[in-house]
Design a protein around this motif. Sequence first.
Motif, PDB file in Angstrom:
ATOM      1  N   LYS A 248      -8.330  -9.572  -7.019  1.00 46.60           N
ATOM      2  CA  LYS A 248      -7.288  -9.796  -6.008  1.00 46.60           C
ATOM      3  C   LYS A 248      -6.883  -8.474  -5.327  1.00 46.60           C
ATOM      4  N   ILE A 249      -6.384  -8.601  -4.105  1.00 46.30           N
ATOM      5  CA  ILE A 249      -5.814  -7.440  -3.411  1.00 46.30           C
ATOM      6  C   ILE A 249      -4.396  -7.255  -3.957  1.00 46.30           C
ATOM      7  N   ILE A 250      -4.130  -6.076  -4.510  1.00 47.08           N
ATOM      8  CA  ILE A 250      -2.777  -5.807  -5.027  1.00 47.08           C
ATOM      9  C   ILE A 250      -1.951  -5.200  -3.900  1.00 47.08           C
ATOM     10  N   ARG A 251      -0.869  -5.898  -3.536  1.00 48.68           N
ATOM     11  CA  ARG A 251      -0.011  -5.421  -2.448  1.00 48.68           C
ATOM     12  C   ARG A 251       1.237  -4.748  -3.017  1.00 48.68           C
ATOM     13  N   GLY A 252       1.591  -3.628  -2.388  1.00 49.13           N
ATOM     14  CA  GLY A 252       2.830  -2.987  -2.819  1.00 49.13           C
ATOM     15  C   GLY A 252       2.713  -1.471  -2.775  1.00 49.13           C
ATOM     16  N   THR A 253       3.821  -0.820  -3.158  1.00 49.19           N
ATOM     17  CA  THR A 253       3.843   0.637  -3.168  1.00 49.19           C
ATOM     18  C   THR A 253       3.278   1.107  -4.496  1.00 49.19           C
ATOM     19  N   LEU A 254       2.120   1.725  -4.433  1.00 47.25           N
ATOM     20  CA  LEU A 254       1.423   2.107  -5.661  1.00 47.25           C
ATOM     21  C   LEU A 254       1.893   3.465  -6.174  1.00 47.25           C
ATOM     22  N   ARG A 255       2.315   4.308  -5.253  1.00 40.98           N
ATOM     23  CA  ARG A 255       2.899   5.588  -5.665  1.00 40.98           C
ATOM     24  C   ARG A 255       3.882   6.053  -4.596  1.00 40.98           C
ATOM     25  N   LYS A 256       5.002   6.560  -5.038  1.00 40.41           N
ATOM     26  CA  LYS A 256       5.946   7.188  -4.102  1.00 40.41           C
ATOM     27  C   LYS A 256       6.717   8.230  -4.878  1.00 40.41           C
ATOM     28  N   GLU A 257       6.299   9.462  -4.756  1.00 41.38           N
ATOM     29  CA  GLU A 257       7.014  10.523  -5.443  1.00 41.38           C
ATOM     30  C   GLU A 257       7.123  11.728  -4.512  1.00 41.38           C
ATOM     31  N   VAL A 258       8.221  12.429  -4.634  1.00 41.04           N
ATOM     32  CA  VAL A 258       8.430  13.573  -3.750  1.00 41.04           C
ATOM     33  C   VAL A 258       7.821  14.824  -4.386  1.00 41.04           C
ATOM     34  N   GLN A 259       6.903  15.419  -3.645  1.00 44.67           N
ATOM     35  CA  GLN A 259       6.270  16.667  -4.089  1.00 44.67           C
ATOM     36  C   GLN A 259       6.412  17.685  -2.960  1.00 44.67           C
ATOM     37  N   PRO A 260       6.211  18.968  -3.244  1.00 40.55           N
ATOM     38  CA  PRO A 260       6.345  19.962  -2.172  1.00 40.55           C
ATOM     39  C   PRO A 260       5.441  19.623  -0.981  1.00 40.55           C
TER      40      PRO A 260
END
Lengths: 280, 412
Positions: A248-260
Amino acid sequence: MANIPQRVVHEYLRHDKKFPHVWCAGCSNGTVLGAIIRGIASLELDRNDIVMVSGIGCSSRMPVYVDFNTLHTLHGRAIAYATGIKLYKPNLKVIVITGDGDCTAIGGNHLIHAARRNIDLSVILINNNIYGMTGGQCSPTTPHEALATTMPYGNIEPDFDICQLAMGAGASHVARTTAFHTQEVQKMVVDSLTHPGFSLIEVMSICPVIFGRLNKKGGPAQMMKDLRDNSIPLTAVDKLPPEKVEGKIIRGTLRKEVQPEYCNVYADLVARVQNMGEDK
Amino acid sequence: MPNSKKTTKTTKAAAKETKAQQTDTALKELESKSKRKNVLMQGNEAVSYGALDAGCNFFAGYPITPSTEIAEILAAELPKRGGVFIQMEDEIASICAITGASLAGAKALTATSGPGFSLMQEGIGFAKITETPCVVVNVQRVGPSTGMPTSPAQGDIMQARWGSHGDAPAIVLYPDSVKECYELTIRAINLSEKYRTCVILLLDEVLGHMRESVRLPDMENVRVINRIKPTVPPHWYKHYDENQKYLSPLASYGEGYRFHVTGLTHDALGFPTNKATEGAEMMERLRKKISYNIRDLVQIESHQLEDAKIALFAAGISARSAKAAVAIARSEGVKVGLLRPLTIWPFPDEAVRKMLQHVETVIVPELNQGQLIHEIKRLTKDKSDSNVIGLQRVNGKMITPNDILRKIKEVM
């Protein structure tokens, strides 16, 4: 999420450019473009500050139709051009429109290095699993065993998972959805533009005229339904048995992290070097 | 120049021993921008300082011998001046990044050598068709392919002209001394801004690494040209406006003009077109902006040609040997002169025709298997080809003044 009226899309199109557009009947690029524009409109950004850069391919024809600063570059190189623009004028919002072949075959090197640098680009990759503009050759995301004009006996190669590739290269924001889920596209575009770093949004799309016909996918409406039925939200993955997640196609935010972020890091370097001079 | 063999040796030794030291001295000298004194510097250093003095504020590049010093110096110097340096993932990305930066308003430059120059060709074509100012420095080495990375050759003369697919005129400059590396870098950046195109600066490996004593001009004497900015309101702006002599104003991204740029054949607004008339117009525009401005673009040095019976035609480091050969030949009473193009493209047709009227024989020394010689032959309509004699070498060694002298004596 801001409710953006349909006519807003019209306001963002270039009316001095002779329509109609180049896309085939049933193509989902227009649907995705509408969602991108609504996402941008909901942020109320000054359109003079938006640069839309693309490479070569069907989706890469998008910038010419919209009333931003626009740049239609070489095959695979959109991210490299965008890097130059962003680094010289970091105040600009730089959006890259690209496709599976453009970004992960010929342009794969630029994708991984921009992700590694974490430069603040919003890459919107419209994945139709095929080279549409040249007539249906296999791309790095053509499914294994699917037909393409250069894989007339079925694709013998395994396909890329683009989001995994981007995350492996260090992208700080990675999300995936489909052209059917326009509200999600809109939301992800907002997330991407407000994320301070490299962002990749993969939008699974349909190519009914080329990929669909070759692989007997049953026309635009059926292919859109397939996007709906063959995809599941990331939040549901843990709740479902593995056999219902498989393929299946996985929908969604897979990563969101603040880096420099690269432009900020570079500005810090400039400040540091210039202070060094003064200390002497 | 004295014996070239000796110079090469000195260069290599010097490079090892005192590179850092000399760079420091040169830098200190440059930082005091007025009242500059003589400094010993390398061709690659001179290119870097020329770029900085011309206002270059964006460099994207990829390491390659023998051009790397340019990237190294600019990596140290651009941040001090608030400019941008980035080492890209390859040469393709480098040409793309400088073109993107230029569209955002930067004065952008990259430096490379043969293999990287080959990779950049598609991007050079893009900068030309989109009329985006940028400069590519190609410090030539022996090719094809990896060739001899630390040895000189002049094999990219035709690639600099025809390397990218499709028709597009080229502006290519070719210095023969360290001082000229500095001057022609400034000129390359100035011409790129004025003519809105990708200008190429060809160096020889020997020149890139050779050290000479140079006194750079004080900053107030450096002439810098900046692109013309549009004065019309955004809705009147045409990205490819037919201004006088095809040199039209250029807006940058983020200034309210919201123009479109594409590598497709385009109309005056920049939108793609398939119309034959608009396509022809674009191609003519690209051609005419060079061919209508030949006098501004072409620079030559004519050395003792007035009474010469034999002319040498050479560029870059081969012209240094040629000049030494002229001096020796003259001391022996042989009437030899030298025509040296500082601009190799567009080719100095007029100067070569004039030269051909007066001399009996032309010798073309070049470090390749024959490139410039064909341009001379193209212009010898009323003379037999046998009056144009090549002196070619591709073995990583220079053509020495003695080699040229021998050739002169052969044809006498």
